[in-house]
Design a protein around this motif. Structure first.
Motif, mmCIF file in Angstrom:
data_model
loop_
_atom_site.group_PDB
_atom_site.id
_atom_site.type_symbol
_atom_site.label_atom_id
_atom_site.label_comp_id
_atom_site.label_asym_id
_atom_site.label_seq_id
_atom_site.Cartn_x
_atom_site.Cartn_y
_atom_site.Cartn_z
ATOM 1 N N GLY A 15 15.474 24.066 -9.830
ATOM 2 C CA GLY A 15 15.249 23.000 -10.800
ATOM 3 C C GLY A 15 15.199 21.659 -10.101
ATOM 4 O O GLY A 15 14.370 21.421 -9.226
ATOM 5 N N PHE A 16 16.108 20.766 -10.473
ATOM 6 C CA PHE A 16 16.155 19.444 -9.842
ATOM 7 C C PHE A 16 16.895 19.458 -8.504
ATOM 8 O O PHE A 16 16.822 18.480 -7.747
ATOM 9 N N ASP A 17 17.604 20.527 -8.222
ATOM 10 C CA ASP A 17 18.519 20.552 -7.082
ATOM 11 C C ASP A 17 17.913 21.241 -5.866
ATOM 12 O O ASP A 17 17.066 22.126 -5.996
ATOM 13 N N PRO A 18 18.379 20.862 -4.660
ATOM 14 C CA PRO A 18 18.019 21.639 -3.471
ATOM 15 C C PRO A 18 18.588 23.050 -3.579
ATOM 16 O O PRO A 18 19.512 23.298 -4.360
ATOM 17 N N ILE A 389 4.923 18.448 -1.688
ATOM 18 C CA ILE A 389 5.540 17.397 -2.494
ATOM 19 C C ILE A 389 5.991 18.025 -3.807
ATOM 20 O O ILE A 389 5.181 18.584 -4.554
ATOM 21 N N TYR A 390 7.271 17.950 -4.097
ATOM 22 C CA TYR A 390 7.841 18.619 -5.262
ATOM 23 C C TYR A 390 7.507 17.845 -6.544
ATOM 24 O O TYR A 390 7.280 16.632 -6.509
ATOM 25 N N GLY A 391 7.470 18.552 -7.647
ATOM 26 C CA GLY A 391 7.192 17.896 -8.915
ATOM 27 C C GLY A 391 6.874 18.907 -9.988
ATOM 28 O O GLY A 391 7.350 20.046 -9.960
ATOM 29 N N LEU A 392 6.066 18.469 -10.950
ATOM 30 C CA LEU A 392 5.671 19.311 -12.078
ATOM 31 C C LEU A 392 4.157 19.457 -12.102
ATOM 32 O O LEU A 392 3.426 18.499 -11.842
#
Length: 399
Positions: A15-18, A389-392
């Motif tokens: 999710g949002f976490d490493p 690049i992380y995201g949605l």
């Protein structure tokens, strides 16, 4: 066709976490030998102080040496001439003094003062896209209708890239950055991107406009080769829309899932600057930036690093280090504060950071005030799990 590589541990998220394994590594040895997405062995560095040490020292940890070392295992061969074209003008593949020469030409265009001149136009662009969302009505894909087009239009106008071409260059960018695509496809996309930018550069050389490409031709045309102009413009276009777009999308989802903090960003303008810094730190959408090659035998986190070894910096775990912030895994927009490494650190600190900050400081409050009832449509958030690049990829919202 070759299979897509496995996503290495420093690019894995929950999710949002490493990835939890990265937090465990940071709490333990802090460094580990891994295999990168390109099949090369590397050391991944996870602690804030160690990451800053690596990023601060281009003498011991070189960007250019890695590029000069040759292709990674599994990558198709390219001629020396094509390799030289690929690297020309790419600040991320350069060390001083070459990096210094290139960056010096661009820095005046990205000062905070220069970015403030763009503020009225950025507000117009944000409002135009919010108007379109409102006319269309809910539900809306926040990524497609707001997060992606706003920074794309800003960087297009800044550079002098036709906004009408955005669907093509965004598709190519996705293919370049998405590790689920075979390496041949990603290389093909990179070649197509350079060919596209070469046409724009040729047009700017024939008739330089008032945009950044025109400025580079007018003021530095004798100092930059056509290949360097293409490389600079290609990097700015890619970085200029991909990073901010993913921060706008992922940052909005983070706020929607923390409604008390969303309310502060929406209703208390004095908190917006700190909120943007905290979202940058907490989300850290750039997994690692560019790999670096050790130029001498050295040591990081008590681990011997041999000359020629590849080193990767895990930016998300560095930004979640208890040495940087207390309760680092909590999102707290009231604390903000610079000092994080979401934009990197040292000589390769993101050139466009002032522009990205301005787009977020304008975009988040404007979106939340226009749609005070903004809500996530459950089950629609799609994370970019394989992207550099992380995201949605999408997020449906209603209001």
């Amino acid at each position: 066709m070759a299979a897509a590589p496995m996503v290495p541990i420093h690019m894995q998220r929950a999710g949002f976490d490493p990835a939890p394994e990265l937090a465990e590594l940071r709490a333990g040895k802090g460094i580990k030998r891994i295999r990168t997405a390109f099949g090369m062995e590397a050391w991944v560095v996870t602690r804030f102080a160690d990451v800053r040490e690596v990023l601060s020292d281009p003498v011991r940890f070189s960007n250019a040496r890695l590029q000069e070392a040759g292709r990674a295992p599994g990558l198709p061969p390219v001629s020396p001439e094509e390799r030289a074209r690929q690297l020309a003008g790419n600040l991320l593949a350069a060390d001083p003094p070459e990096h210094t020469r290139l960056r010096r030409m661009l820095t005046p265009e990205f000062t905070v003062r220069r970015m403030r001149r763009l503020e009225p136009r950025i507000r117009e662009i944000v409002d135009e896209h919010l108007d379109a969302m409102e006319r269309h009505g809910p539900p809306a894909d926040l990524v497609a209708e707001f997060a992606l087009p706003v920074p794309s239009l800003v960087i297009c106008e800044l550079l002098g890239v036709p906004y009408a071409d955005r669907a093509e260059f965004q598709a190519r960018s996705n293919r370049q950055l998405d590790l689920s695509h075979a390496v041949e496809d990603r290389m093909r996309a990179a070649r197509e991107s350079r060919a596209y930018m070469a046409k724009l550069v040729a047009g700017a050389q024939a008739d330089p406009g008032e945009d950044m490409l025109g400025m580079l031709v007018r003021e530095h045309g004798d100092d930059l080769t056509p290949d360097e102009l293409v490389g600079i413009a290609s990097l700015l276009l890619l970085a200029g829309h991909e990073t901010t777009a993913n921060m706008l999308g992922l940052g909005t989802l983070a706020l929607l899932r923390h409604p008390d903090q969303l309310a502060m960003v929406r209703d208390e303008p004095e908190r917006v600057d700190a909120a943007v810094e905290e979202l940058l730190r907490w989300l850290s959408i750039v997994h690692a930036g560019t790999g670096k090659m050790a130029t001498v035998d050295t040591e990081i986190a008590g681990q011997r690093i041999a000359a020629g070894d590849l080193v990767m910096c895990a930016l998300p775990t560095a930004n979640r280090d208890p040495e940087l912030r207390t309760h680092p895994d909590a999102l707290d927009v009231t604390r903000g504060g610079a000092g994080h490494v979401a934009f990197g650190h040292g000589i390769h600190h993101c050139l466009g950071a002032p522009l990205a900050r301005m787009e977020m400081k304008i975009g988040f409050p404007a979106l939340l005030r226009r749609f005070p009832g903004l809500a996530e449509v459950p089950g629609t958030a799609e994370f970019r799990s394989f992207s550099i690049i992380y995201g949605l990829t999408s997020l449906e919202v209603t209001w």
